[in-house]
Design a protein around this motif. Structure first.
Motif, short mmCIF file in Angstrom:
data_model
loop_
_atom_site.label_atom_id
_atom_site.label_comp_id
_atom_site.label_asym_id
_atom_site.label_seq_id
_atom_site.Cartn_x
_atom_site.Cartn_y
_atom_site.Cartn_z
N ILE A 138 3.33 8.25 -77.63
CA ILE A 138 3.48 6.81 -77.81
C ILE A 138 2.84 6.37 -79.12
O ILE A 138 3.43 5.62 -79.90
N ALA A 140 0.42 11.04 -66.15
CA ALA A 140 1.50 10.61 -67.04
C ALA A 140 0.95 9.93 -68.28
O ALA A 140 1.45 10.13 -69.39
N PRO A 181 3.66 -3.38 -48.70
CA PRO A 181 2.76 -2.98 -49.79
C PRO A 181 2.92 -1.51 -50.18
O PRO A 181 2.89 -1.19 -51.37
N ALA A 182 3.17 -0.66 -49.19
CA ALA A 182 3.34 0.76 -49.50
C ALA A 182 4.57 0.97 -50.38
O ALA A 182 4.52 1.67 -51.39
N SER A 233 -0.63 7.67 -56.22
CA SER A 233 0.02 7.01 -57.36
C SER A 233 -0.88 6.96 -58.57
O SER A 233 -0.45 7.21 -59.70
N THR A 240 4.73 2.48 -59.13
CA THR A 240 4.36 3.74 -59.78
C THR A 240 5.53 4.28 -60.60
O THR A 240 5.36 4.65 -61.77
N LEU A 245 -0.14 8.48 -62.20
CA LEU A 245 -0.06 7.64 -63.39
C LEU A 245 -1.06 8.09 -64.43
O LEU A 245 -0.78 8.08 -65.62
N THR A 254 1.72 11.05 -72.10
CA THR A 254 2.52 10.22 -73.00
C THR A 254 1.68 9.51 -74.06
O THR A 254 2.23 8.93 -74.98
N ILE A 300 -1.78 6.53 -50.30
CA ILE A 300 -0.61 6.34 -51.16
C ILE A 300 -1.02 5.83 -52.54
O ILE A 300 -0.58 6.34 -53.57
N THR A 301 -1.90 4.84 -52.56
CA THR A 301 -2.32 4.29 -53.86
C THR A 301 -3.08 5.33 -54.65
O THR A 301 -2.95 5.42 -55.87
N MET A 322 6.29 4.20 -69.43
CA MET A 322 5.56 5.05 -70.40
C MET A 322 6.48 6.09 -71.02
O MET A 322 6.40 6.37 -72.21
N LEU A 339 -2.45 3.60 -46.54
CA LEU A 339 -2.13 2.84 -47.75
C LEU A 339 -3.01 3.31 -48.91
O LEU A 339 -2.56 3.47 -50.04
N VAL A 378 3.89 -0.22 -53.90
CA VAL A 378 3.06 0.71 -54.67
C VAL A 378 3.92 1.86 -55.21
O VAL A 378 3.86 2.21 -56.38
N THR A 422 6.14 2.16 -63.72
CA THR A 422 5.17 2.40 -64.79
C THR A 422 5.44 3.73 -65.47
O THR A 422 5.32 3.86 -66.70
N LEU A 423 5.83 4.74 -64.66
CA LEU A 423 6.18 6.03 -65.24
C LEU A 423 7.33 5.89 -66.24
O LEU A 423 7.25 6.35 -67.37
#
Lengths: 200, 189, 313
Positions: free
Chosen positions: B33, B25, A70-71, B18, A78, B22, B29, B14-15, A85, B11, A74, A81-82
């Motif tokens: 866009i 970003a 899962p890590a 992210s 990420t 995001l 953008t 980390i999320t 965009m 975990l 993720v 998705t970057l």
């Protein structure tokens, strides 16, 4: 330095993700209707691969092995998705061609495969070049398939007419069945070349 | 037990990182866009009505016109010269065909353009070629129909050979835009 | 001593038939349809057929020579592939279509998968599908006496072919209509099919159930109920008879067991009518047979006869 060359050669030839490892078949078959699309998809994947390889290599001592998949996902998601965009904002023409397939890079086995098999065990520097090599190998393979399909299926190369006027494009090659036919023939060609090399 | 909590926390961290990345970003953008989208739209509109500015007409009721996505008024020097329709039709061979139709207030179709499609290359994809699209230019605002072979009058569109379905889908969408114009937008209504 | 007595291990009963005698019978059976095609469409048809046959044999020899195999063009099988391909093309095609088609049929569909007996689909049909999808315009340019026509099936399909009238049933039966070279004459194909059945080269099960299920489907979803002319149109038009007798029965790409053959025939019949009525192409025979070809390994697997004396598990 030899380590760098080694990683690049490994990705482009020895363990070429498409023709040797047969990974990432979904984008390989779906987006290679032209050379530009193939290479574009390959380069987008390369960017994701480099990013995810670096980060995963950096975090290799922090991520517990029980939750590593899962890590990794993720991290990969990420980056995807970057890229999604950024392409949409700055290279809209490429985004138009690849748009639908970019989110699929998340589940491209090449990316997760390199994270699990290489980046999680090697140094950041080597992982970077492993990602670059694998990505370029992927881009090269997709470019080859795309070029063959574009030349014979549409009479063009990189968008320019290359076949003479009397040439009648073999439309099936830019359709789904053509992807399988061309992929199979290129597999055969690469295996033939490799077997020649092995003998020599 | 301790291990589970530790794993979960890592975990989660980390999320969290992210999501922050995001979010940043996305902020960066978001504007480019939307600028790109408008540019793309205007580029498509310019092929059907050149040298005009476009403005979306909001609050229209399309409940009886399922293919119409949005309608824009085209102005030149603050004067209305026509309308552009953004249409999405699902009658094609593959997923939705996104297209633009321009209508001038002088009572003709100014042109059409196909923005996005997944029709068969070599057959249905020819709908995005000038040979097919130019047939619509200057057609009167009436019901158009597709025919096989050469069209014999100006209510007929010659279908792409081998791609009758795509040709029909495009023509029907154009018809819907024209009907909408005739019923709802035309002066004097 | 005759050839029948050979000292060896089983099998002991042998027949004189071998690959080339069987293939020769197929060629003989195709002669009426070929002759009628040439009579109907003229010199261009002859030229197309000859190009197909010569290039099919040529590619087979070339490939086998190139890969250092024994060259087996004497067994007639490449001739049949070429002939079937030729009969499946309109006579108006440019010269390179037969050559490209033969190359695809022989090299890609047949030899790359292991040669005679190993092909997973009928080579001629594979090539026809390849050509039809690639060059839809060229491959559907039906003409008769220099005038472009629509085939009966295209007329059947839609208002899109306005201005063409359906041919009379009798023309459909004898064959004076537009279409591929070898598929227009029902009577010539039936003659050939009966010859093959009589010589026991093919089994009745595939063509029989194929034609029957097309008829049943025509009644069920043809739109006209139990109407004899609808049924006959469906059975006699397009490549159905050619496909049912000569291509669905290909040994390498049809099931072995009797029940398997029936499944194959019925499957082809259902698919053919479905594609004809609802598909993107007017004719469904070649696609139907190819699709069923792909199911053959599966059909074979589930229709293995019980071996005698085996203890139930």
């Amino acid at each position: 330095m030899s380590g760098v060359m080694n990683r690049l050669k490994n990705g482009l030839v020895t363990e070429n993700p498409v023709f040797v490892q047969v990974l990432g078949m979904c984008p390989t078959l779906a987006v290679t209707t032209s050379a530009v699309n193939g290479i574009g998809m390959g380069l987008a994947t390369t960017a994701v691969l480099i990013g995810s390889n670096i980060v995963i290599s950096m975090l290799k001592n922090i991520i517990p092995s029980k939750v590593r998949i899962p890590a990794y996902i993720v991290v990969i998601a990420t980056f995807v998705t970057l890229i999604d965009m950024l392409l949409q904002a700055y290279i809209p023409s490429l985004y138009d061609a690849l748009g639908l397939f970019i989110p699929l890079i998340v589940v491209n086995c090449v990316v997760l495969g390199r994270a699990e098999a290489y980046a999680s065990k090697n140094s950041i520097f080597n992982s970077l070049f492993d990602g670059l090599g694998m990505g370029l190998g992927f881009a090269f393979s997709l470019g080859c398939i795309g070029l063959v399909r574009e030349v014979f299926g549409a009479g063009k190369a990189f968008g320019f007419q290359v076949m003479p006027n009397f040439f009648e494009p073999i439309t099936i090659l830019v359709l789904a069945p053509g992807a399988f036919i061309v992929l199979g023939l290129l597999f055969a060609l690469f295996n033939y070349i490799n077997s020649k090399k092995a003998k020599a | 037990m301790k291990e589970i909590i530790k794993n979960a926390l890592i975990l989660f961290a980390i999320t969290l990182v992210s999501s922050v990345l995001l979010a940043i970003a996305f902020q960066v953008t978001e504007e480019p866009i939307s600028v790109q989208k408008i540019k793309q739209r205007d580029a498509a509109f310019a092929t059907v009505i050149p040298d005009a500015t476009f403005e979306e007409i909001v609050d229209l009721d399309f409940s009886e016109y399922e293919k119409i996505d949005s309608v824009y008024v085209a102005k030149k020097a603050d004067e209305i010269i026509g309308y552009t329709f953004k249409l999405i039709t699902n009658e094609g061979y593959s997923a939705g065909i996104e297209m633009v139709v321009g209508v001038s207030i002088e009572g003709t179709i100014t042109g059409i353009d196909v923005m996005r499609h997944a029709e068969t290359p070599g057959l249905g994809a020819l709908a995005d070629e000038a040979d097919f699209k130019n047939q619509f230019v200057s057609k009167p605002l009436g019901e158009l129909s597709t025919v096989k072979g050469v069209s014999s009058n100006d209510t007929q569109i010659s279908a792409i050979s081998g791609a009758t379905i795509t040709s029909k889908a495009v023509t029907n969408a154009v018809n819907e835009a024209v009907t909408y114009y005739n019923n709802e937008l035309k002066e004097g209504n | 001593m005759s050839d029948l007595f050979v000292v060896s291990s089983s099998p002991h009963i042998r027949a004189k038939e071998n690959v080339s005698t069987i293939m020769r019978d197929v060629v003989i059976a195709l002669l009426p349809a070929t002759a009628f095609g040439i009579y109907n469409f003229g010199f261009l048809a002859l030229q197309t057929i000859i190009l197909c046959v010569v290039s099919a044999v040529g590619f087979e020899a070339l490939y086998q020579w190139f890969t250092k195999q024994k060259v087996t063009i004497g067994d007639y099988s490449a001739i049949i592939t070429g002939l079937l391909l030729g009969l499946n093309l309109p006579h108006t095609v440019p010269f390179w279509i037969p050559i490209l088609g033969s190359a695809f049929a022989i090299i890609i569909v047949k030899q790359l998968f292991g040669g005679l007996g190993q092909n997973f689909m009928n080579p001629a049909l594979g090539a026809r599908a390849f050509l039809l999808i690639s060059f839809a315009g060229i491959m559907t340019n039906w003409q008769i006496d220099g005038v472009t026509t629509a085939t009966p099936l295209a007329i059947f399909k839609a208002e899109s072919a306005v201005g063409f009238t359906s041919p009379q049933l009798i023309d459909l039966f004898i064959g004076g209509i537009g279409g591929s070279i070898g598929e227009t004459s029902a009577i010539a194909l039936i003659l050939g099919g009966l010859y093959l059945l009589f010589r026991k080269v093919i089994d009745w099960r595939i063509p029989g159930t194929y034609l029957l299920s097309v008829a049943v489907m025509a009644v069920a979803i043809g739109g006209n109920g139990f109407d004899m002319s609808t049924i006959l149109y469906h059975v006699f038009s397009g490549g159905l008879l050619l496909g049912a007798f000569f291509m669905a029965t290909d040994y390498a790409s049809s099931p072995v067991s009797n029940i398997g053959k029936i499944i194959m025939g019925v499957g082809c019949g259902i698919l053919t009518v479905l594609i004809r009525l609802y598909g993107g192409y007017p004719e469904g025979v070649s696609f139907a047979i190819i699709i069923m070809n792909l199911f053959v390994p599966l059909i074979d697997r589930y229709t293995i006869p019980k071996s005698f004396g085996e203890v139930a598990k």
